[in-house]
Write a protein that holds these residues in place. Structure first.
Motif, PDB file in Angstrom:
ATOM      1  N   LYS A 305       0.626  -1.453   0.394  1.00  0.00           N
ATOM      2  CA  LYS A 305      -0.241   0.069   0.344  1.00  0.00           C
ATOM      3  C   LYS A 305       1.016   1.019   0.157  1.00  0.00           C
ATOM      4  O   LYS A 305       1.874   1.153   0.764  1.00  0.00           O
ATOM      5  CB  LYS A 305      -1.002  -0.343   0.905  1.00  0.00           C
ATOM      6  N   LYS A 306       0.335   2.769  -0.789  1.00  0.00           N
ATOM      7  CA  LYS A 306       0.941   3.025  -0.639  1.00  0.00           C
ATOM      8  C   LYS A 306       0.927   3.972   0.495  1.00  0.00           C
ATOM      9  O   LYS A 306      -0.158   4.469   1.058  1.00  0.00           O
ATOM     10  CB  LYS A 306       0.319   4.275  -2.365  1.00  0.00           C
ATOM     11  N   ALA A 307       1.520   5.296   1.081  1.00  0.00           N
ATOM     12  CA  ALA A 307       1.949   6.202   1.989  1.00  0.00           C
ATOM     13  C   ALA A 307       2.166   7.385   1.888  1.00  0.00           C
ATOM     14  O   ALA A 307       3.082   7.561   1.626  1.00  0.00           O
ATOM     15  CB  ALA A 307       2.267   4.943   3.610  1.00  0.00           C
ATOM     16  N   CYS A 308       1.888   7.961   2.431  1.00  0.00           N
ATOM     17  CA  CYS A 308       2.276   9.821   2.328  1.00  0.00           C
ATOM     18  C   CYS A 308       2.153  10.506   3.603  1.00  0.00           C
ATOM     19  O   CYS A 308       0.213  10.893   4.364  1.00  0.00           O
ATOM     20  CB  CYS A 308       1.439  10.366   0.909  1.00  0.00           C
ATOM     21  N   ALA A 340       3.313  18.334  -6.417  1.00  0.00           N
ATOM     22  CA  ALA A 340       2.656  18.139  -7.259  1.00  0.00           C
ATOM     23  C   ALA A 340       1.759  16.410  -6.559  1.00  0.00           C
ATOM     24  O   ALA A 340       1.034  15.702  -6.170  1.00  0.00           O
ATOM     25  CB  ALA A 340       3.047  17.548  -8.392  1.00  0.00           C
ATOM     26  N   THR A 341       3.298  15.813  -6.077  1.00  0.00           N
ATOM     27  CA  THR A 341       3.169  14.577  -5.316  1.00  0.00           C
ATOM     28  C   THR A 341       2.181  14.450  -4.546  1.00  0.00           C
ATOM     29  O   THR A 341       1.155  14.036  -3.872  1.00  0.00           O
ATOM     30  CB  THR A 341       4.254  13.899  -4.601  1.00  0.00           C
ATOM     31  N   LEU A 342       2.009  16.096  -3.071  1.00  0.00           N
ATOM     32  CA  LEU A 342       1.151  16.244  -1.864  1.00  0.00           C
ATOM     33  C   LEU A 342      -0.295  16.057  -3.169  1.00  0.00           C
ATOM     34  O   LEU A 342      -1.625  15.261  -2.912  1.00  0.00           O
ATOM     35  CB  LEU A 342       1.994  17.135  -1.682  1.00  0.00           C
ATOM     36  N   MET A 343      -0.452  16.628  -4.439  1.00  0.00           N
ATOM     37  CA  MET A 343      -2.314  16.790  -4.347  1.00  0.00           C
ATOM     38  C   MET A 343      -2.332  16.068  -5.489  1.00  0.00           C
ATOM     39  O   MET A 343      -3.440  15.707  -5.473  1.00  0.00           O
ATOM     40  CB  MET A 343      -1.472  17.730  -5.649  1.00  0.00           C
ATOM     41  N   ARG A 344      -1.117  15.213  -5.271  1.00  0.00           N
ATOM     42  CA  ARG A 344      -1.396  14.272  -6.172  1.00  0.00           C
ATOM     43  C   ARG A 344      -2.457  12.804  -5.113  1.00  0.00           C
ATOM     44  O   ARG A 344      -3.349  12.216  -5.405  1.00  0.00           O
ATOM     45  CB  ARG A 344      -0.860  12.792  -6.908  1.00  0.00           C
ATOM     46  N   ASN A 345      -2.330  12.860  -4.329  1.00  0.00           N
ATOM     47  CA  ASN A 345      -2.552  12.567  -2.834  1.00  0.00           C
ATOM     48  C   ASN A 345      -3.289  13.449  -1.683  1.00  0.00           C
ATOM     49  O   ASN A 345      -4.179  12.822  -0.848  1.00  0.00           O
ATOM     50  CB  ASN A 345      -1.268  12.034  -1.562  1.00  0.00           C
TER      51      ASN A 345
END
Length: 426
Positions: A305-308, A340-345
């Motif tokens: 699983k992906k975690a941010c 952009a990574t934050l926004m993607r999450n």
């Protein structure tokens, strides 16, 4: 969210050099202090923004930068970075007396990359593989000497809970012993100082008429200079940038801060997301390291699983600043990619952009200097060819303290990478 007062980080502020008058005509200005502005002029005098608006009169002696088809916004701010140094002291465990000023290299490729990516203010501080790693400094990525780069000579003191596999408990114990040693040194100093004062008072009481007894004597005891930055930390005169690599160390960080009573910024590794509930109640400034996303296996170990961590903090209303990778490869070295990574999450665009502008500026106590395009601020601007979140956008020009310090058209590295033709000597 309680942020740190500017006075805690301030030792000296570099004076702005006298600059010519500059007028930047922007098609779009992202001020980070409210809504965007269209078709405005930003007037700069002596390195400061003096006016911004659509009816600003441009003085006859101003140098005009035409960005009417471009986007202008503040340069980015890094609240925590180990880039720009000749080596580091990461493998030296307990060295609070060291300062990155002795290691910062003005010619570092990292600083060149910062300009290329619109970064104008950096808190350079020792890396994470340490215990008490030394003092940071706040600088700009442009200048011939360390003095030229310096904005504020004293930044935070680096503490780290990083440990090799299996050594987490030992790392905590080492840090406690180091802090106990500093606390004992303070107690011993105060004891000797009190004993001196008591002796002076006793001598005066025994011979009140004696001139020698009444002569004022100064206590000549001194704090060990190798411990002074750590002493300042425990006395509230310094700030710890405490690296917390994972969730297991979050609780240890809480205990250390509460027990020793020092002011701290938490620098969080991505695996700290598992302890996000504990972070939401800490009321401490937070910086995320360069790895914003991780993939972890779930039991049974057939799924990942992906975690941010960023989205988890965002959901709980915890402000945070962002960092970039200091490597020469990898998209994590680009601010636009990190945002952009934050926004993607699931993080909204405003929060993502504040994480590279107003949030780190406030965290460092320099929000009255950088982070927004407003009157009185340092004229630290980046001119972009398009929207800051678009992958096709380039940083065209960087202005620091009113001086143009980077132009894409003159970037030799980009010319080399993209095969720009070279003039042949005749």
């Amino acid at each position: 969210m309680r942020f740190l007062a500017a006075s805690l980080l301030l030792v000296s502020t570099a004076s702005l050099p006298a600059q010519n008058v500059v007028a930047v005509k922007a098609g779009r200005a992202i001020t980070m202090a409210g809504g965007d502005l269209a078709n405005v002029t930003i007037l700069i005098e002596n390195g400061r923004i003096t006016k911004i608006g659509d009816k600003v009169e441009v003085p006859w002696n101003a140098t005009t930068i035409d960005a009417t088809d471009k986007v202008v916004m503040p340069t980015y701010v890094l609240a925590h970075s180990s880039g720009g140094m000749r080596g580091s002291n990461e493998n030296m465990a307990n060295v609070p007396y060291l300062t990155v000023q002795d290691a910062v290299d003005p010619s570092s490729k990292f600083f060149q990359e910062c300009l290329r990516n619109g970064i104008g203010t950096i808190h350079v501080i020792p890396g994470n593989r340490t215990l008490i790693g030394g003092q940071g400094m706040i600088c700009k990525p442009y200048g011939q000497t360390v003095e030229d780069l310096t904005i504020r000579a004293k930044g935070g003191l680096k503490l780290s809970l990083f440990a090799e596999p299996g050594g987490a408990l030992a790392q905590v114990q080492k840090l406690r012993r180091a802090l106990d040693e500093v606390r004992d040194h303070i107690a011993d100093f105060e004891r000797r100082k009190k004993e001196f004062a008591d002796l002076q008072a006793a001598e005066k009481a025994a011979a009140p008429e004696a001139k020698d007894a009444n002569a004022k004597k100064e206590f000549d005891g001194k704090i060990d200079p190798t411990k002074q930055p750590a002493v300042d930390l425990l006395q509230g005169k310094n700030i710890a940038f405490l690296y917390v690599p994972d969730a297991a160390m979050v609780q240890e960080a809480r205990r250390l801060i509460q027990e020793y009573g020092f002011k701290a910024v938490l620098v969080l590794g991505p695996k700290a997301y598992k302890a996000v509930a504990q972070l939401s109640g800490l009321d401490l400034p937070v910086v995320l390291d360069g790895d914003l996303e991780i993939w972890e296996k779930e039991p049974p170990a057939t799924k990942t699983k992906k975690a941010c961590l960023g989205i988890e903090l965002y959901k709980r209303g915890v402000p945070f600043a962002l960092d970039v990778s200091t490597g020469q490869t990898g998209a994590e070295r680009f601010p636009w990619w990190q945002m952009a990574t934050l926004m993607r999450n699931g993080v909204d665009q405003g929060t993502a952009m504040r994480a590279f502008t107003t949030t780190p500026a406030k965290l460092l106590g320099i929000e009255s200097e950088v982070g927004t395009l407003t009157q009185g601020m340092r004229a630290n601007l980046q001119v972009l060819t398009g929207d800051p979140l678009a992958s096709t956008t380039w940083v065209d020009t960087v202005i620091i303290d009113g001086e143009t310090v980077y132009e894409r058209s003159k970037d030799a590295r980009l010319q080399y990478l993209f095969g720009a033709s070279k003039e042949t000597d005749k």
